[in-house]
Design an enzyme around this catalytic site. Structure first.
Site, mmCIF file in Angstrom:
data_model
loop_
_atom_site.group_PDB
_atom_site.id
_atom_site.type_symbol
_atom_site.label_atom_id
_atom_site.label_comp_id
_atom_site.label_asym_id
_atom_site.label_seq_id
_atom_site.Cartn_x
_atom_site.Cartn_y
_atom_site.Cartn_z
ATOM 1 N N ARG A 1 27.290 43.436 -67.109
ATOM 2 C CA ARG A 1 25.952 43.492 -66.526
ATOM 3 C C ARG A 1 25.121 42.388 -67.168
ATOM 4 N NH1 ARG A 1 27.545 46.157 -62.849
ATOM 5 N NH2 ARG A 1 26.815 48.209 -62.153
ATOM 6 N N HIS B 1 27.782 37.406 -58.814
ATOM 7 C CA HIS B 1 28.173 38.814 -58.963
ATOM 8 C C HIS B 1 29.281 39.179 -57.971
ATOM 9 C CE1 HIS B 1 26.532 42.928 -60.468
ATOM 10 N NE2 HIS B 1 27.836 42.981 -60.286
ATOM 11 N N GLU C 1 18.971 39.468 -61.042
ATOM 12 C CA GLU C 1 19.669 39.029 -59.824
ATOM 13 C C GLU C 1 18.825 39.291 -58.583
ATOM 14 O OE1 GLU C 1 23.444 41.005 -59.801
ATOM 15 O OE2 GLU C 1 24.091 40.066 -61.673
#
Length: 335
Positions: free
Chosen positions: A252, A299, A281
């Protein structure tokens, strides 16, 4: 008078109301995985698809909903839980569960599941790929050739050998184990940090990450994000890692202090980074865009057709288990 087709449709609608109910909890642009398969077995309650205002829709089903399908990182906090006093289970579709208030779920006796091992192999592959890319400078050399610089400036600077490197893994869970297995095949030396030492592994264990970093050529971050692991990779860790050290993050974004990382990369205080996740993000620090020793990814470590198919099986397996009063297949343990 209704036609036979209309009667059949009405009958299907009536039958559907008898199916077990699942409330879909998602934020745009996330979509429901395996929706076509879920519709065969369950009544899907989607507030976004209802003609009713959201508060009216939720009020109508508040007492009957026992399961929430939490799509992606859509937050499940105490306010969400307050809406459903009969809730017994939150079925997640992501490997991480930092968006779900586990302590509050535990207090209320609500079970939580995750994607389990559905993504583990693909994330491990991606982590190793990012490591190779940064050390061997694959993406940077690709840009060099495409820009027409080879005939103008000559040979591209050398990358670094993979074999023989000491790789520190932060989080020796399902993904970390797979990363270690892959890197052993390339003659890398493995060390790790985790919540506790795992006697089944022959690798050196370090109780704190700075000590691990001091003995590593690269760190691969794949632990869960919790209050304890937020910014676990900070300036102290980066100083210990040193000017040749590399950071790979497939966990993360908030596991790494992004401001510290940007500063260390821009100033050349660490050797490089491969980043699939970020703190805010989809916003990525612009300072990283011009750095050839940094590989950026949107991601996507978890996402392959095969992993998404595996996720479908996990989600449906958990829902079937819940409604059959059987053990959930990827339950998150209460801490």
């Amino acid at each position: 008078m209704a036609s036979s087709q209309e009667k059949e449709t009405m009958g299907e609608d009536l039958d559907r109301t008898k199916l077990p109910q699942i409330l879909i909890h998602r934020y745009p642009p996330f979509t429901v995985p395996c929706k076509h398969r879920l519709l065969r077995k369950f009544q899907l309650l989607e507030p976004d698809d209802s003609i009713l205002p959201t508060h009216s829709f939720l009020a109508e089903y508040a007492q009957s909903v026992r399961v929430i399908l939490c799509v992606g990182p859509s937050p499940v906090d105490s306010r969400t839980l307050d809406c459903f006093p009969s809730l017994q289970c939150v079925v997640g579709t992501s490997a991480g569960v930092d968006h779900i208030d586990l302590a509050e779920c535990s207090r209320r006796g609500i079970s939580v599941t995750s994607a389990g091992d559905a993504f583990s192999d693909d994330v491990a592959d991606y982590a190793v790929g990012l490591l190779f890319d940064v050390l061997r400078r694959i993406s940077a050399s690709n840009r060099y050739v495409r820009a027409g610089l080879w005939p103008l400036k000559g040979d591209f600077p050398l990358g670094s050998k993979i074999g023989g490197k000491t790789i520190g893994i932060v989080g020796m869970g399902s993904i970390g184990i797979r990363v270690a297995k892959r890197l052993e095949a390339f003659d890398c030396h493995i060390a790790y940090n985790s919540r506790k030492k795992k006697p089944c592994f022959p690798f050196p264990y370090y109780e704190n990450v700075p000590d691990l970093a001091a003995e590593s050529d690269a760190l691969i971050i794949c632990c869960a994000l919790t209050d304890k692991t937020r910014h676990i990779i900070n300036r102290d860790v980066m100083k210990a890692l040193g000017k040749e050290g590399v950071i790979i993050n497939v966990g993360r974004g908030a596991l790494v202090n992004e401001k510290d990382l940007v500063k260390f990369l821009v100033e050349g205080q660490i050797g490089g980074a491969g980043l699939d996740v970020f703190e805010n993000e989809p916003n990525v620090p612009k300072e990283l865009f011009g750095l050839d020793n940094v590989v950026l990814s949107p991601h996507r470590a978890v996402a392959t057709p095969e992993s998404l198919q595996a996720l479908e099986e996990v989600v449906i397996g958990n829902l079937d288990a819940f409604f059959s009063n059987k053990p959930l297949i990827s339950q998150v343990p209460h801490e």
